[in-house]
Design an enzyme around this catalytic site. Structure first.
Site: not given
Ligand code: HEM
Length: 273
Positions: A88, A214, A221
């Site tokens: 991402t 996010f 996220c």
């Molecule tokens: C530009 C960077 C990023 C974008 C655009 C992004 C976007 C997202 C999105 C759209 C989701 C789903 C949220 C939802 O279901 O409402 C998500 C979940 C998640 N993201 Fe990110 N993310 C980014 C960076 C990161 C980073 C750097 C990490 C970890 C160091 C991370 C870890 C996670 C995790 C573990 C989930 C699952 C959370 C859950 O289901 O409880 N993400 N992210």
């Protein structure tokens, strides 16, 4: 349907399963090594895996159970963090470089801000919170090219959305790309790169819920602040030392491959400045 197809013994699926097994073996070894080190009293709390394992061991001991989180669960967490965290942020930085190449006036403004705050030195925490132009640019990049294109949710119980009632188990898809480019929320210039729309923050840029790179709600996220910090740090270091422009070989073709990618690559000419 999609998950059923992924179990068929096709060449591609077999190849993916082999890679998955290899990754899991590496992670299992790493986890066991770390667990041994923790049990010997060595300090391993310098990264997320160390914190996760130490907490798991302590909580399991306190609860008198063997493993509160099984090794397989920890492997899944490692894969999730790697894929969710790496692909991402990489995608958002790639689009930031492409868009700043297409809009050199914004590249100059971002460089000016960076030089004013940090000169040639490594960025410090205080200066990072003062970055305005770079933050506006990153928001605009993620509005136009959200690294994750859509969210999925399944209704746990019957739910009414607007005038329609959906049964339990109904599958919802929320495509960010339509939300983020909706002229009703963003105005007639919704498809244009205009970081100035974020000059007064996200809440003033549009209506509530129109900007969700996010995600949102309880599963938002977990890495959003970390990833913004990471993207800012990378961009600052690049802007301090390099100018960039698109190569004539670049063909603009965004497409969705888990994250939003430039289909034919991001050919960028980089020069020291
Ligand atoms: C530009 C960077 C990023 C974008 C655009 C992004 C976007 C997202 C999105 C759209 C989701 C789903 C949220 C939802 O279901 O409402 C998500 C979940 C998640 N993201 Fe990110 N993310 C980014 C960076 C990161 C980073 C750097 C990490 C970890 C160091 C991370 C870890 C996670 C995790 C573990 C989930 C699952 C959370 C859950 O289901 O409880 N993400 N992210």
């Amino acid at each position: 349907m999609y998950s059923l197809l992924s179990y068929l013994p096709t060449k591609k699926n077999k190849w993916m399963m082999e890679i998955n097994q290899e990754v899991e073996t590496i992670l299992r070894d790493m986890i066991h090594q770390r667990e041994k080190a923790i049990l010997k009293g060595e300090n391993t709390r310098n990264d997320l895996l160390g914190i996760l394992l130490e907490t798991n061991i302590r909580e399991s001991q306190e609860a008198g159970i063997k493993n509160a989180m099984k090794t397989e669960d920890i492997i899944d967490e490692c894969k999730l963090f790697y894929i969710a965290g790496h692909e991402t942020t990489t995608a958002s930085l790639t689009w930031a470089l492409i868009l700043l190449s297409m809009h050199p006036e914004w590249q100059d403004r971002a460089r000016e801000e960076v030089k004013e705050l940090f000169g040639e030195s490594k960025p410090g925490y205080d200066g990072l919170s003062k970055l305005k132009i770079v933050t506006m640019i990153l928001h605009e990049v993620m509005r136009l090219y959200p690294p994750i294109n859509f969210l999925e949710r399944r209704a746990a119980a019957e739910v009414k959305v607007g005038k329609v009632t959906y049964p339990p188990g109904a599958h919802f898809m929320l495509p960010f790309i339509f939300l983020h480019r909706d002229p009703e929320s963003w105005g007639p210039d919704a498809n244009e790169f205009k970081p100035e729309r974020f000059a007064e923050g996200i809440s003033k840029a549009s209506v509530q819920g129109a900007f969700l790179p996010f995600g949102g709600g309880p599963r938002v996220c977990i890495g959003q602040n970390f990833s913004m910090l990471e993207a800012k740090l990378c961009l600052i270091r690049i802007l301090q030392h390099f100018r960039f422009e698109l190569s004539p070989a670049y063909a603009h073709a965004p497409y969705n491959l888990v994250t939003m990618q430039p289909q034919y690559g991001a050919q960028i000419i980089i020069r020291r400045c």
